[in-house]
Design a protein around this motif. Structure first.
Motif, PDB file in Angstrom:
ATOM      1  N   THR A 344       0.654  -1.293   0.139  1.00  0.00           N
ATOM      2  CA  THR A 344       0.133  -0.214  -0.086  1.00  0.00           C
ATOM      3  C   THR A 344       0.930   1.219   0.001  1.00  0.00           C
ATOM      4  OG1 THR A 344      -1.774  -1.262   1.049  1.00  0.00           O
ATOM      5  CG2 THR A 344      -1.679   1.302   1.156  1.00  0.00           C
ATOM      6  N   GLU A 345       1.971   1.652   0.700  1.00  0.00           N
ATOM      7  CA  GLU A 345       2.590   2.770   1.066  1.00  0.00           C
ATOM      8  C   GLU A 345       3.439   2.882  -0.387  1.00  0.00           C
ATOM      9  OE1 GLU A 345       6.274   4.445   3.768  1.00  0.00           O
ATOM     10  OE2 GLU A 345       5.612   2.274   4.050  1.00  0.00           O
ATOM     11  N   ALA A 346       3.905   1.932  -0.958  1.00  0.00           N
ATOM     12  CA  ALA A 346       4.693   2.432  -2.331  1.00  0.00           C
ATOM     13  C   ALA A 346       3.688   2.530  -3.388  1.00  0.00           C
ATOM     14  CB  ALA A 346       5.598   0.924  -2.739  1.00  0.00           C
ATOM     15  N   ARG A 347       2.659   2.208  -3.246  1.00  0.00           N
ATOM     16  CA  ARG A 347       1.470   2.256  -4.104  1.00  0.00           C
ATOM     17  C   ARG A 347       1.074   3.581  -4.067  1.00  0.00           C
ATOM     18  NH1 ARG A 347      -3.935  -1.225  -5.558  1.00  0.00           N
ATOM     19  NH2 ARG A 347      -4.509   0.234  -7.474  1.00  0.00           N
ATOM     20  N   ALA A 348       0.747   3.980  -2.724  1.00  0.00           N
ATOM     21  CA  ALA A 348       0.463   5.287  -2.542  1.00  0.00           C
ATOM     22  C   ALA A 348       1.291   6.546  -2.982  1.00  0.00           C
ATOM     23  CB  ALA A 348       0.099   5.363  -1.044  1.00  0.00           C
ATOM     24  N   GLN A 349       2.666   6.323  -2.659  1.00  0.00           N
ATOM     25  CA  GLN A 349       3.727   7.156  -3.140  1.00  0.00           C
ATOM     26  C   GLN A 349       3.523   7.412  -4.668  1.00  0.00           C
ATOM     27  OE1 GLN A 349       7.313   5.723  -1.657  1.00  0.00           O
ATOM     28  NE2 GLN A 349       6.946   6.417   0.620  1.00  0.00           N
ATOM     29  N   ARG A 350       3.480   6.193  -5.392  1.00  0.00           N
ATOM     30  CA  ARG A 350       3.529   6.265  -6.947  1.00  0.00           C
ATOM     31  C   ARG A 350       2.269   6.915  -7.472  1.00  0.00           C
ATOM     32  NH1 ARG A 350       5.194   0.945  -6.554  1.00  0.00           N
ATOM     33  NH2 ARG A 350       2.913  -0.050  -6.987  1.00  0.00           N
ATOM     34  N   ILE A 351       1.114   7.023  -6.674  1.00  0.00           N
ATOM     35  CA  ILE A 351      -0.202   7.650  -6.980  1.00  0.00           C
ATOM     36  C   ILE A 351       0.025   8.992  -6.874  1.00  0.00           C
ATOM     37  CG2 ILE A 351      -2.455   7.847  -6.397  1.00  0.00           C
ATOM     38  CD1 ILE A 351      -2.872   4.959  -5.820  1.00  0.00           C
ATOM     39  N   ALA A 352       0.550   9.429  -5.531  1.00  0.00           N
ATOM     40  CA  ALA A 352       0.934  10.775  -5.491  1.00  0.00           C
ATOM     41  C   ALA A 352       1.653  11.630  -6.263  1.00  0.00           C
ATOM     42  CB  ALA A 352       1.499  11.057  -4.135  1.00  0.00           C
ATOM     43  N   MET A 353       2.773  10.803  -6.873  1.00  0.00           N
ATOM     44  CA  MET A 353       3.578  11.437  -7.804  1.00  0.00           C
ATOM     45  C   MET A 353       2.949  11.502  -9.085  1.00  0.00           C
ATOM     46  SD  MET A 353       7.375   9.372  -7.056  1.00  0.00           S
ATOM     47  CE  MET A 353       8.177  10.020  -8.522  1.00  0.00           C
ATOM     48  N   ARG A 354       2.089  10.703  -9.634  1.00  0.00           N
ATOM     49  CA  ARG A 354       1.372  10.748 -10.857  1.00  0.00           C
ATOM     50  C   ARG A 354       0.376  11.714 -10.799  1.00  0.00           C
ATOM     51  NH1 ARG A 354      -0.411   5.720 -10.885  1.00  0.00           N
ATOM     52  NH2 ARG A 354      -2.758   6.402 -10.425  1.00  0.00           N
ATOM     53  N   LEU A 355      -0.159  11.989  -9.489  1.00  0.00           N
ATOM     54  CA  LEU A 355      -1.344  13.077  -9.654  1.00  0.00           C
ATOM     55  C   LEU A 355      -0.581  14.479  -9.782  1.00  0.00           C
ATOM     56  CD1 LEU A 355      -3.494  11.745  -6.843  1.00  0.00           C
ATOM     57  CD2 LEU A 355      -4.078  11.800  -9.322  1.00  0.00           C
ATOM     58  N   GLU A 357       2.292  15.091 -11.398  1.00  0.00           N
ATOM     59  CA  GLU A 357       2.605  15.294 -12.848  1.00  0.00           C
ATOM     60  C   GLU A 357       1.311  15.609 -13.621  1.00  0.00           C
ATOM     61  OE1 GLU A 357       5.594  15.482 -15.702  1.00  0.00           O
ATOM     62  OE2 GLU A 357       5.473  15.413 -13.418  1.00  0.00           O
ATOM     63  N   GLU A 358       0.295  14.889 -13.460  1.00  0.00           N
ATOM     64  CA  GLU A 358      -1.062  15.329 -14.053  1.00  0.00           C
ATOM     65  C   GLU A 358      -1.509  16.479 -13.824  1.00  0.00           C
ATOM     66  OE1 GLU A 358      -3.580  12.262 -13.236  1.00  0.00           O
ATOM     67  OE2 GLU A 358      -2.859  10.759 -14.641  1.00  0.00           O
ATOM     68  N   TYR A 359      -1.441  17.164 -12.568  1.00  0.00           N
ATOM     69  CA  TYR A 359      -1.805  18.450 -12.364  1.00  0.00           C
ATOM     70  C   TYR A 359      -0.905  19.406 -13.068  1.00  0.00           C
ATOM     71  CZ  TYR A 359      -2.470  22.658  -9.569  1.00  0.00           C
ATOM     72  OH  TYR A 359      -2.892  24.017  -9.242  1.00  0.00           O
ATOM     73  N   ARG A 360       0.417  19.219 -13.156  1.00  0.00           N
ATOM     74  CA  ARG A 360       1.143  20.135 -13.863  1.00  0.00           C
ATOM     75  C   ARG A 360       0.749  20.258 -15.193  1.00  0.00           C
ATOM     76  NH1 ARG A 360       5.697  19.696 -16.646  1.00  0.00           N
ATOM     77  NH2 ARG A 360       6.135  17.477 -16.256  1.00  0.00           N
ATOM     78  N   ARG A 365      -1.959  22.842 -20.049  1.00  0.00           N
ATOM     79  CA  ARG A 365      -2.898  22.806 -21.054  1.00  0.00           C
ATOM     80  C   ARG A 365      -3.867  24.219 -21.044  1.00  0.00           C
ATOM     81  NH1 ARG A 365      -2.755  17.187 -20.060  1.00  0.00           N
ATOM     82  NH2 ARG A 365      -4.576  17.476 -18.758  1.00  0.00           N
ATOM     83  N   PHE A 366      -4.142  24.445 -19.561  1.00  0.00           N
ATOM     84  CA  PHE A 366      -5.184  25.364 -19.410  1.00  0.00           C
ATOM     85  C   PHE A 366      -4.582  26.777 -19.789  1.00  0.00           C
ATOM     86  CE2 PHE A 366      -6.608  28.733 -16.666  1.00  0.00           C
ATOM     87  CZ  PHE A 366      -8.058  28.882 -16.944  1.00  0.00           C
ATOM     88  N   ARG A 367      -3.203  26.897 -19.409  1.00  0.00           N
ATOM     89  CA  ARG A 367      -2.528  28.408 -19.651  1.00  0.00           C
ATOM     90  C   ARG A 367      -2.279  28.253 -21.185  1.00  0.00           C
ATOM     91  NH1 ARG A 367      -0.730  30.993 -15.600  1.00  0.00           N
ATOM     92  NH2 ARG A 367      -0.742  30.101 -13.456  1.00  0.00           N
ATOM     93  N   THR A 368      -2.113  27.236 -21.949  1.00  0.00           N
ATOM     94  CA  THR A 368      -1.998  27.307 -23.493  1.00  0.00           C
ATOM     95  C   THR A 368      -3.237  27.728 -24.027  1.00  0.00           C
ATOM     96  OG1 THR A 368      -0.276  25.756 -23.366  1.00  0.00           O
ATOM     97  CG2 THR A 368      -1.199  25.953 -25.417  1.00  0.00           C
ATOM     98  N   ALA A 369      -4.341  27.160 -23.605  1.00  0.00           N
ATOM     99  CA  ALA A 369      -5.748  27.577 -24.094  1.00  0.00           C
ATOM    100  C   ALA A 369      -6.017  28.860 -23.751  1.00  0.00           C
ATOM    101  CB  ALA A 369      -6.663  26.605 -23.449  1.00  0.00           C
ATOM    102  N   MET A 370      -5.751  29.460 -22.609  1.00  0.00           N
ATOM    103  CA  MET A 370      -6.025  30.852 -22.281  1.00  0.00           C
ATOM    104  C   MET A 370      -5.107  31.670 -23.362  1.00  0.00           C
ATOM    105  SD  MET A 370      -7.935  31.968 -19.718  1.00  0.00           S
ATOM    106  CE  MET A 370      -7.276  33.247 -19.080  1.00  0.00           C
ATOM    107  N   GLU A 371      -3.912  31.395 -23.392  1.00  0.00           N
ATOM    108  CA  GLU A 371      -3.077  32.457 -24.398  1.00  0.00           C
ATOM    109  C   GLU A 371      -3.268  32.375 -25.876  1.00  0.00           C
ATOM    110  OE1 GLU A 371       0.311  35.049 -24.602  1.00  0.00           O
ATOM    111  OE2 GLU A 371      -0.737  34.241 -22.838  1.00  0.00           O
ATOM    112  N   TYR A 372      -3.699  31.014 -26.547  1.00  0.00           N
ATOM    113  CA  TYR A 372      -3.888  31.215 -28.002  1.00  0.00           C
ATOM    114  C   TYR A 372      -5.215  31.184 -28.246  1.00  0.00           C
ATOM    115  CZ  TYR A 372       1.311  30.481 -27.634  1.00  0.00           C
ATOM    116  OH  TYR A 372       2.527  30.434 -27.404  1.00  0.00           O
TER     117      TYR A 372
END
Length: 732
Positions: A344-355, A357-360, A365-372
């Motif tokens: 569980t612990e290792a998997r939770a860490q991998r999920i947090a890192m993926r989230l 990265e997805e947030y970034r 994508r949102f800033r690109t849509a706003m800009e152009y």
């Protein structure tokens, strides 16, 4: 030099296995639980299988008992025939018929072919019996096959008298070894005896198989059966027998059973004889099988049963399979839970890192849509201040996007609007709180512009730096175009009103003209006709034939002009009257018109064939549609005057109604003149008329939202086709 120490091998193994201790314990629990589940399931499975097999065996015994009980009914039916012989020394065929008819065999026992009596006699008494049969008026008794044996067993009675049963009268049953064996056994024992399987003589081909059985009961002289076998042979009169079809009998006793079975005659221990077979309904192998043997009136039967497949014979085994699956699943689930906790612990860490990265990526994508984006967009906080704006929004307001940050969004507009209303819940928005409105924007260094705003709150944005998004579209050019269209529409409406007034005035002038034609022109015509008549009456003798002919032509021309005036007025009323639409039965109207034409021209009433398709209906004005059919059917009646076999048809093909005749017809090249007023394609001397009937018909069809057309050839008849609107709204 210090002594080197080496790790104990057992300790090394324990150290390496220590991280795996929990997983090994979980694995041991899994194996134990799996073994326990399988053992319990196997015990329950065997118990349920035995119970299902016992139920199946009980059902087979019940089926065999039911079969034997139904045979008892046949014995009782035959016993009734024996009672008849006990009361009458020798019943007549009529007495036998009365007894059998009261039994209602076909209703109570559909598998029984009838109830018969077979007489036991010597060959020497055959002629005497045939003479007696003829003298009694029972017909000729033809014994067949007459093999010349000293002893005969001839069928004398068999009811009911179906054609198949009548064919059995006179049959010598001793000619068949199987029948003879059963009859001699019954004669010797005095008990009811069942024959082996034989083809019934009265087989009519209407049964699955002609194989049947015969139940014999011996009939002796005297009120009681003799005691000894020798005495029974000497006092035998014959046998009452019941023939029945095996397939019908078994299907009647055991209908719709899920189990399949076969019935074999195993009497005497010889080769079994197949009596009946019911194939299994499913190609799958049977779950159980069982055989039942029993004595049946001197024969020994074996019933071999096959059950349904296992899924149907033991339906509760399916639930045991589900229980086994659940037990195995529960064991695996317990092991999976223990194994998953370690990861569980290792998997939770991998999920947090993926989230993260997805947030970034989402932020980029949102800033690109706003800009152009080509549409102006701005992020606002809960106070209505601009947090961020894209270049498109800056171009619309004429201010750089960087200068807009921190500025009140409402200050950019000329109309009054609360800055908090932009992000407030929309009263007329959609379920997500999105609202749209149009406002007037004061562009920096330019003229005012109209923009369409779309407000969308950001979920969870209250109390944060950004709480809403607004999209801005410049709709100034579109609003101006819409204003021009509205102005053009108003101008068009004014023109339509003007044209309507002009058309109304024209209609009034036409009505005045029609009134003038109706009244002002009739007076001179009446004067011409009146004075011409006076000249003929008073001074006709003073005129020669030429003068009188001239006056007759003047009167005829005046009358024709009066008819033309009436026709003009009639056509004017057709064009100007109000439509009163309703459901109209065109077939009935056409029939009435034809009856009027026959009454007005009795010489042709029986020489014109008229075909009117029934059930033709339409929506429209009854009077106008009657006028339409009067013109078309009247023309057909008129132009078939010279036809030897005149024929008129009225019907419908597809969406078109038609009136067809085989009369004089017309050249197709002149079809364009038919529907014009006062246009005639035939001389007045050939066919009279004013030339406005088809013009009136065209106006009636047009007023009903349809079209009319004509097809024809010289001396080849004519066909007029027209359409009408289906519903009143289309007519209007």
């Amino acid at each position: 030099m210090p002594k080197s120490t080496r790790e104990n091998p057992a300790e090394a193994i324990r150290r390496r296995l220590r991280p795996l201790r929990g997983q090994l314990w979980a694995l041991a629990v899994l194996v134990a639980s799996l073994v326990l589940v399988v053992i319990l399931w196997k015990m329950a499975y065997d118990r349920e299988l035995r119970a299902s097999e016992e139920t199946f065996i009980s059902q087979t015994q019940d089926a065999a008992d039911l079969l034997k009980q139904r045979m008892v009914n046949f014995e009782l039916v035959a016993g009734g025939g024996i009672s008849l012989f006990a009361s009458v020394a020798r019943p007549t065929p009529d007495q036998w018929f009365g007894y059998v008819d009261g039994m209602e065999l076909h209703r109570r026992f559909p598998s029984v072919a009838g109830l018969g009596f077979t007489g036991y006699l010597r060959q020497s008494r055959l002629d005497e019996l045939q003479d007696e049969w003829q003298q009694a008026g029972w017909g000729d008794l033809q014994v067949r096959p007459n093999l010349g044996h000293d002893r005969l067993a001839v069928v004398l009675y068999l009811e009911p008298k179906t054609p198949e049963n009548l064919a059995v009268i006179g049959y010598d049953m001793f000619s068949d070894a199987v029948r003879r064996e059963a009859m001699e056994s019954a004669m010797a024992s005095g008990e009811p005896t069942l024959s082996g399987p034989v083809p019934l003589v009265q087989g009519d081909g209407s049964h699955n198989s002609d194989v049947g059985l015969l139940l014999y009961r011996p009939v002796y002289r005297g009120p009681e059966a003799p005691v000894t076998a020798q005495a029974r042979r000497e006092s035998i009169l014959g046998w009452v027998y019941v023939p029945f079809w095996v397939d019908d009998f078994v299907s009647e006793v055991l209908p719709g059973r899920e189990m399949s079975f076969t019935i074999d005659d195993v009497t005497g221990g010889g080769t079994p004889q197949r009596i009946f077979s019911r194939e299994p309904a499913s190609p799958k192998p049977a779950a159980f099988s069982h055989a039942v043997e029993f004595e049946n009136y001197g024969r020994r039967w074996r019933m071999s049963f096959q059950s349904a497949p296992l899924a149907q014979a033991a339906p509760r085994l399916g639930s045991l399979q589900s229980i086994l699956s659940l037990g195995l699943l529960a064991s695996l689930l317990m092991y999976a839970i223990a194994w998953m906790l370690a990861r569980t612990e290792a998997r939770a860490q991998r999920i947090a890192m993926r989230l993260t990265e997805e947030y970034r990526f989402s932020e980029e994508r949102f800033r690109t849509a706003m800009e152009y984006s080509a549409i102006g967009k701005a992020l606002m906080d809960s106070d209505g201040l601009i947090v961020q704006a894209n270049p498109a929004f800056g171009n619309i307001v004429g201010i750089e996007p960087g200068e807009l940050e921190g500025r009140a969004f409402d200050d950019l507009f000329e109309d009054d609007f609360s800055p908090r209303e932009a992000l407030a819940p929309a009263e007329h928005g959609d379920e997500q709180g999105v609202r749209r409105e149009t406002r007037r924007l004061h562009r920096q260094g330019g003229e005012p512009r109209h923009v369409q705003l779309t407000y969308a709150p950001i979920p969870g944005g209250e109390g944060m730096a950004v709480s809403g998004l607004v999209q801005v579209e410049d709709v100034t050019d579109r609003l101006r175009a819409e204003a021009r269209v509205r102005a053009l529409n108003r101008t068009l409406e004014a023109r339509v009103a003007l044209r309507t007034r002009e058309l109304s005035q024209s209609n009034e002038e036409l009505e005045a003209f029609a009134y003038s034609v109706s009244h002002d022109l009739r007076a001179p015509l009446r004067a011409i006709d009146g004075f011409s008549r006076v000249l003929v009456e008073r001074y006709g003798d003073s005129l020669d034939d030429t003068g009188r002919d001239y006056l007759a032509r003047v009167r005829k021309a005046a009358g024709r002009m009066g008819d033309l005036i009436d026709a003009l007025l009639k056509m004017s009323r057709i064009s100007r009257g109000d439509l009163k639409t309703e459901a109209v039965d065109l077939s009935r109207i056409a029939t009435e018109i034809i009856e009027d034409l026959r009454a007005g021209d009795p010489d042709r009433a029986d020489r014109v064939e008229v075909v009117i398709e029934p059930g033709l209906e339409a929506h429209g004005d009854v009077a106008l549609l009657r006028n339409l059919l009067v013109n078309l059917l009247g023309n057909a009646w008129k132009f078939t005057r010279d036809s030897d076999a005149a024929r008129i048809e009225f019907g419908k093909e597809g969406d078109e109604y038609f009136v067809r005749d085989n009369g004089a017809g017309f050249p197709q090249d002149y079809v364009g003149k038919l529907f014009r007023p006062f246009q005639r394609l035939h001389a007045q001397s050939q066919f009279d008329g004013h030339g406005i009937g088809l013009a009136s018909s065209k106006r009636v069809v047009q007023r009903h939202g349809g079209v009319i057309r004509a097809e024809g050839s010289e001396q080849g008849g004519a066909t007029f086709r027209f359409t009408l609107a289906d519903v009143p709204d289309e007519i209007e």
